[in-house]
Design a protein around this motif. Sequence first.
Motif, PDB file in Angstrom:
ATOM      1  N   ALA A 156      19.874  53.028   5.206  1.00 25.11           N
ATOM      2  CA  ALA A 156      18.794  52.393   5.952  1.00 25.11           C
ATOM      3  C   ALA A 156      18.488  53.135   7.239  1.00 25.11           C
ATOM      4  CB  ALA A 156      19.164  50.941   6.260  1.00 25.11           C
ATOM      5  N   ALA A 157      19.511  53.726   7.864  1.00 22.41           N
ATOM      6  CA  ALA A 157      19.279  54.474   9.091  1.00 22.41           C
ATOM      7  C   ALA A 157      18.420  55.705   8.829  1.00 22.41           C
ATOM      8  CB  ALA A 157      20.622  54.893   9.716  1.00 22.41           C
ATOM      9  N   ARG A 158      18.616  56.338   7.668  1.00 25.30           N
ATOM     10  CA  ARG A 158      17.782  57.494   7.324  1.00 25.30           C
ATOM     11  C   ARG A 158      16.337  57.061   7.100  1.00 25.30           C
ATOM     12  NH1 ARG A 158      19.576  61.381   2.491  1.00 25.30           N
ATOM     13  NH2 ARG A 158      20.962  62.133   4.145  1.00 25.30           N
ATOM     14  N   ALA A 159      16.145  55.916   6.433  1.00 26.14           N
ATOM     15  CA  ALA A 159      14.788  55.415   6.217  1.00 26.14           C
ATOM     16  C   ALA A 159      14.116  55.100   7.545  1.00 26.14           C
ATOM     17  CB  ALA A 159      14.828  54.169   5.334  1.00 26.14           C
ATOM     18  N   ALA A 160      14.873  54.531   8.498  1.00 24.28           N
ATOM     19  CA  ALA A 160      14.308  54.244   9.816  1.00 24.28           C
ATOM     20  C   ALA A 160      13.907  55.525  10.530  1.00 24.28           C
ATOM     21  CB  ALA A 160      15.321  53.464  10.656  1.00 24.28           C
ATOM     22  N   ALA A 161      14.740  56.565  10.407  1.00 25.74           N
ATOM     23  CA  ALA A 161      14.418  57.845  11.044  1.00 25.74           C
ATOM     24  C   ALA A 161      13.168  58.460  10.416  1.00 25.74           C
ATOM     25  CB  ALA A 161      15.604  58.806  10.924  1.00 25.74           C
ATOM     26  N   ARG A 162      13.022  58.322   9.104  1.00 26.80           N
ATOM     27  CA  ARG A 162      11.808  58.824   8.446  1.00 26.80           C
ATOM     28  C   ARG A 162      10.568  58.117   8.981  1.00 26.80           C
ATOM     29  NH1 ARG A 162      14.400  58.146   3.193  1.00 26.80           N
ATOM     30  NH2 ARG A 162      15.403  60.071   2.525  1.00 26.80           N
ATOM     31  N   GLY A 163      10.672  56.790   9.101  1.00 32.22           N
ATOM     32  CA  GLY A 163       9.537  56.031   9.609  1.00 32.22           C
ATOM     33  C   GLY A 163       9.150  56.455  11.009  1.00 32.22           C
ATOM     34  N   GLU A 164      10.143  56.704  11.869  1.00 34.19           N
ATOM     35  CA  GLU A 164       9.853  57.135  13.235  1.00 34.19           C
ATOM     36  C   GLU A 164       9.273  58.538  13.248  1.00 34.19           C
ATOM     37  OE1 GLU A 164      13.588  56.533  15.156  1.00 34.19           O
ATOM     38  OE2 GLU A 164      13.136  54.448  15.656  1.00 34.19           O
ATOM     39  N   ALA A 165       9.709  59.390  12.300  1.00 36.75           N
ATOM     40  CA  ALA A 165       9.147  60.739  12.214  1.00 36.75           C
ATOM     41  C   ALA A 165       7.666  60.679  11.834  1.00 36.75           C
ATOM     42  CB  ALA A 165       9.922  61.571  11.193  1.00 36.75           C
ATOM     43  N   VAL A 166       7.346  59.824  10.853  1.00 33.71           N
ATOM     44  CA  VAL A 166       5.939  59.656  10.464  1.00 33.71           C
ATOM     45  C   VAL A 166       5.120  59.152  11.639  1.00 33.71           C
ATOM     46  CG1 VAL A 166       4.377  58.320   8.998  1.00 33.71           C
ATOM     47  CG2 VAL A 166       6.456  59.308   8.027  1.00 33.71           C
ATOM     48  N   MET A 167       5.678  58.189  12.385  1.00 35.23           N
ATOM     49  CA  MET A 167       4.971  57.643  13.540  1.00 35.23           C
ATOM     50  C   MET A 167       4.725  58.724  14.591  1.00 35.23           C
ATOM     51  SD  MET A 167       3.572  55.047  15.080  1.00 35.23           S
ATOM     52  CE  MET A 167       4.142  53.637  14.135  1.00 35.23           C
ATOM     53  N   GLY A 168       5.769  59.479  14.938  1.00 40.31           N
ATOM     54  CA  GLY A 168       5.623  60.499  15.972  1.00 40.31           C
ATOM     55  C   GLY A 168       4.645  61.598  15.592  1.00 40.31           C
ATOM     56  N   LEU A 169       4.774  62.123  14.375  1.00 41.94           N
ATOM     57  CA  LEU A 169       3.889  63.211  13.952  1.00 41.94           C
ATOM     58  C   LEU A 169       2.457  62.705  13.744  1.00 41.94           C
ATOM     59  CD1 LEU A 169       6.295  65.045  11.483  1.00 41.94           C
ATOM     60  CD2 LEU A 169       5.748  65.656  13.844  1.00 41.94           C
TER      61      LEU A 169
ATOM     62  N   LEU B 250       6.373  47.875  12.730  1.00 40.81           N
ATOM     63  CA  LEU B 250       5.173  47.234  12.184  1.00 40.81           C
ATOM     64  C   LEU B 250       4.095  47.105  13.260  1.00 40.81           C
ATOM     65  CD1 LEU B 250       3.570  45.601  10.070  1.00 40.81           C
ATOM     66  CD2 LEU B 250       4.865  43.577  10.794  1.00 40.81           C
ATOM     67  N   VAL B 251       4.475  46.653  14.454  1.00 39.77           N
ATOM     68  CA  VAL B 251       3.512  46.518  15.546  1.00 39.77           C
ATOM     69  C   VAL B 251       2.921  47.885  15.891  1.00 39.77           C
ATOM     70  CG1 VAL B 251       3.210  45.900  17.974  1.00 39.77           C
ATOM     71  CG2 VAL B 251       4.593  44.453  16.491  1.00 39.77           C
ATOM     72  N   GLY B 252       3.769  48.905  15.958  1.00 38.00           N
ATOM     73  CA  GLY B 252       3.279  50.253  16.265  1.00 38.00           C
ATOM     74  C   GLY B 252       2.310  50.757  15.211  1.00 38.00           C
ATOM     75  N   SER B 253       2.623  50.526  13.947  1.00 33.31           N
ATOM     76  CA  SER B 253       1.737  50.970  12.867  1.00 33.31           C
ATOM     77  C   SER B 253       0.394  50.254  12.925  1.00 33.31           C
ATOM     78  CB  SER B 253       2.408  50.719  11.508  1.00 33.31           C
ATOM     79  OG  SER B 253       3.608  51.451  11.392  1.00 33.31           O
ATOM     80  N   LEU B 254       0.421  48.937  13.164  1.00 37.84           N
ATOM     81  CA  LEU B 254      -0.833  48.186  13.253  1.00 37.84           C
ATOM     82  C   LEU B 254      -1.651  48.630  14.466  1.00 37.84           C
ATOM     83  CD1 LEU B 254       0.352  44.599  12.265  1.00 37.84           C
ATOM     84  CD2 LEU B 254      -0.811  46.313  10.857  1.00 37.84           C
ATOM     85  N   ALA B 255      -0.962  48.983  15.569  1.00 40.39           N
ATOM     86  CA  ALA B 255      -1.679  49.484  16.741  1.00 40.39           C
ATOM     87  C   ALA B 255      -2.392  50.792  16.417  1.00 40.39           C
ATOM     88  CB  ALA B 255      -0.709  49.685  17.909  1.00 40.39           C
ATOM     89  N   MET B 256      -1.751  51.654  15.625  1.00 44.74           N
ATOM     90  CA  MET B 256      -2.383  52.919  15.262  1.00 44.74           C
ATOM     91  C   MET B 256      -3.569  52.690  14.320  1.00 44.74           C
ATOM     92  SD  MET B 256      -0.762  55.058  17.060  1.00 44.74           S
ATOM     93  CE  MET B 256      -1.423  56.586  16.402  1.00 44.74           C
ATOM     94  N   VAL B 257      -3.433  51.723  13.402  1.00 39.61           N
ATOM     95  CA  VAL B 257      -4.569  51.390  12.533  1.00 39.61           C
ATOM     96  C   VAL B 257      -5.737  50.890  13.377  1.00 39.61           C
ATOM     97  CG1 VAL B 257      -5.380  49.827  10.719  1.00 39.61           C
ATOM     98  CG2 VAL B 257      -3.120  50.885  10.538  1.00 39.61           C
ATOM     99  N   TYR B 258      -5.446  50.035  14.331  1.00 36.15           N
ATOM    100  CA  TYR B 258      -6.471  49.486  15.230  1.00 36.15           C
ATOM    101  C   TYR B 258      -7.191  50.604  15.982  1.00 36.15           C
ATOM    102  CZ  TYR B 258      -8.177  47.266  19.551  1.00 36.15           C
ATOM    103  OH  TYR B 258      -8.936  46.854  20.625  1.00 36.15           O
ATOM    104  N   MET B 259      -6.414  51.565  16.507  1.00 35.15           N
ATOM    105  CA  MET B 259      -7.038  52.660  17.254  1.00 35.15           C
ATOM    106  C   MET B 259      -7.842  53.574  16.336  1.00 35.15           C
ATOM    107  SD  MET B 259      -4.356  53.718  20.272  1.00 35.15           S
ATOM    108  CE  MET B 259      -2.846  53.704  19.314  1.00 35.15           C
ATOM    109  N   ALA B 260      -7.343  53.813  15.113  1.00 33.46           N
ATOM    110  CA  ALA B 260      -8.081  54.661  14.173  1.00 33.46           C
ATOM    111  C   ALA B 260      -9.429  54.034  13.829  1.00 33.46           C
ATOM    112  CB  ALA B 260      -7.253  54.881  12.909  1.00 33.46           C
ATOM    113  N   VAL B 261      -9.437  52.718  13.606  1.00 33.39           N
ATOM    114  CA  VAL B 261     -10.694  52.020  13.298  1.00 33.39           C
ATOM    115  C   VAL B 261     -11.626  52.047  14.502  1.00 33.39           C
ATOM    116  CG1 VAL B 261     -11.690  49.778  12.735  1.00 33.39           C
ATOM    117  CG2 VAL B 261      -9.633  50.553  11.549  1.00 33.39           C
ATOM    118  N   ALA B 262     -11.070  51.855  15.698  1.00 35.09           N
ATOM    119  CA  ALA B 262     -11.897  51.838  16.907  1.00 35.09           C
ATOM    120  C   ALA B 262     -12.506  53.201  17.198  1.00 35.09           C
ATOM    121  CB  ALA B 262     -11.057  51.377  18.100  1.00 35.09           C
TER     122      ALA B 262
END
Length: 206
Positions: free
Chosen positions: A32-45, A115-127
């Motif tokens: 699970a820690a590796r999956a969390a790191a992957r998610g953060e990598a996707v978020m950062g990049l 989840l909150v961070g991902s939704l914030a990015m979706v919101y900004m992409a739409v805006a």
Amino acid sequence: MHGPAGPGWLLVALCAASGAYCLLRVRSCVGAARAAARGEAVMGLGMAAMAVPAAVVPPPAWAWLLYAAVFGAAGLHALWAARGGALRTPGRTPGRATGSAAGAPVGAAHHLHHLVGSLAMVYMAVAMAPGADGAHTGHAGPGGVPLLTGALLVYFTVFVLRAGARLVPVAGPAGGAAVAWGARPELALACRLSMGVAMVAMLLTV
């Protein structure tokens, strides 16, 4: 993003460095820690790509739809992971650090933050999409700031302050053994802090 080029490139560098370090953490974590790191990598990049100044490198019209789709998928994955509550950290694998050793929380709170961070990015992409009326498509609060933008700013400001307060020197292992760069909890926390600061800066440009 719509904003000055200089700060925009600084955001790109900050988010890209954080995402690259999260990729390094993927090699030092398991389960699970590796999956969390992957998610953060996707978020950062992904944040680095979105932060590229539009005045310097104009993105194609479909890029905003792609950003919304990618971060929307990341948000759904985080929601699914959070449904199971706090995840157990798997046992240690020889030559690799566990989730706790790598400083990567894998509980429900971590997934909800993602989840909150991902939704914030979706919101900004739409805006920011062509034809959208920016963040002003939402209901404005006092001072003309959209309520959703204001709520996200409050959330990430509190997150940054809490993460900064927790960013204290971590004692090294007994005997002076070297710790892999991908298994240093203070660096993992610093990356989350950096992405939180970047999120605040990007929301201010919406």
